[in-house]
Design a protein around this motif. Structure first.
Motif, PDB file in Angstrom:
ATOM      1  N   PHE A 176       0.831  -1.201   0.000  1.00  0.00           N
ATOM      2  CA  PHE A 176       0.000   0.000   0.000  1.00  0.00           C
ATOM      3  C   PHE A 176       0.868   1.255   0.000  1.00  0.00           C
ATOM      4  N   LYS A 192      -7.730  10.366   0.873  1.00  0.00           N
ATOM      5  CA  LYS A 192      -6.726   9.472   0.296  1.00  0.00           C
ATOM      6  C   LYS A 192      -5.336   9.812   0.812  1.00  0.00           C
ATOM      7  N   TRP A 200      -4.774  -2.808  -1.430  1.00  0.00           N
ATOM      8  CA  TRP A 200      -3.728  -3.267  -0.513  1.00  0.00           C
ATOM      9  C   TRP A 200      -3.974  -2.723   0.887  1.00  0.00           C
ATOM     10  N   ASN A 245      -2.430   1.883  -3.637  1.00  0.00           N
ATOM     11  CA  ASN A 245      -3.653   1.181  -4.037  1.00  0.00           C
ATOM     12  C   ASN A 245      -4.503   0.861  -2.806  1.00  0.00           C
ATOM     13  N   GLN A 246      -5.776   1.296  -2.848  1.00  0.00           N
ATOM     14  CA  GLN A 246      -6.659   1.112  -1.698  1.00  0.00           C
ATOM     15  C   GLN A 246      -6.948  -0.360  -1.398  1.00  0.00           C
ATOM     16  N   THR A 264       2.408   1.562  -3.573  1.00  0.00           N
ATOM     17  CA  THR A 264       1.518   1.794  -4.719  1.00  0.00           C
ATOM     18  C   THR A 264       0.398   2.788  -4.451  1.00  0.00           C
TER      19      THR A 264
END
Length: 255
Positions: A165, A244, A173, A170-171, A168
């Protein structure tokens, strides 16, 4: 001999016939894995080297600890891998923190936030717990339990998701990390590992276990609060971006 009715006892003493430190290949494995961790730190991209190091350690010790539990492998390599990781990572953290404090013109301790101090505490507990429990496993826990340290090593199963996470953003992960952390370090520890160790091992083990488990609960509270803050900011487009960003902030690296 250990109290056969230990599950009903509030204090389980050490056995009368303490055997002392066991023979072990841990020093050899410690040296070898120190070299491995150092190579990873220096060969991976510098900005993210700690993430790759953490992933490598967590994958290796999750496998080795489960092999010790279910296959009966000797615990020397598994314990050495984590002890050496904590040492190498702590040294790397220290030099980075010293450089940061110097750049900011602040004292070392004031330059570190609370989560960073928790990382150091986690590493100190890991080294101490790993060495003591490995070398005295025959005295601290009965044979059918073995080395208590390997039962907390598999908690590292959540760590790769956290670092993926961080790498990357990426949510998916991030969600995998939060879920695996909750299942392994909250549910697994609370209902499986703690009862196993409390009901069978010497109560002196609690000197090392209690701070470690409390740290996991505190970290989960921090994770939950971080997610709550992130969700609270998602009321509009700007809030979504802030949410985010909130999730992406690394608040610790010891998962």
């Amino acid at each position: 001999k250990r109290n056969s009715n230990s599950s009903m006892s509030y204090w389980i003493p050490l056995p009368d016939d303490i055997t002392g430190p066991r023979p072990s290949d841990l020093p050899t494995y410690f040296a070898a894995t120190c070299v491995l961790w150092t190579l990873i730190l220096n060969l991976c991209p510098k900005a993210k080297s700690e993430c790759y190091l953490s992933i490598a350690h967590s994958v290796i010790v999750t496998y080795t600890s489960l092999a010790c539990i279910f296959r009966g492998d000797d615990t020397a390599f598994s314990c050495a891998a984590s002890v050496s990781f904590f040492v190498v990572d702590a040294v790397d953290m220290y030099f980075k923190d010293v450089a940061k404090a110097k750049d900011e013109g602040r004292a070392l301790l004031t330059a570190m936030n609370t989560s960073r101090k928790m990382d150091y505490l986690h590493h100190v507990l890991g080294v101490t717990f790993g060495l003591v429990e490995h070398y005295y496993e025959n005295d601290l826990c009965p044979a059918h339990v073995g080395c208590a340290f390997i039962y907390v090593q598999w908690n590292e199963i959540s760590t790769p998701f956290y670092n993926l996470f961080r790498l990357t953003g990426n949510q998916v992960w991030g969600a995998c990390f939060a879920l695996s952390f909750f299942l392994a370090r909250v549910v697994g520890n609370t209902f499986i590992i703690i009862p196993l160790l409390y009901g069978n091992c010497s109560s002196l083990l609690g000197v090392f276990c209690v701070p470690y488990f409390m740290l996991q609960y505190l970290w989960f509270y921090m994770i939950a609060m971080k997610i709550k803050r992130s969700l609270g900011k998602r009321t509009n487009k700007a809030g979504v971006e802030k949410g985010k960003a909130e999730l992406k902030k690394p608040f610790t690296k010891s998962f």
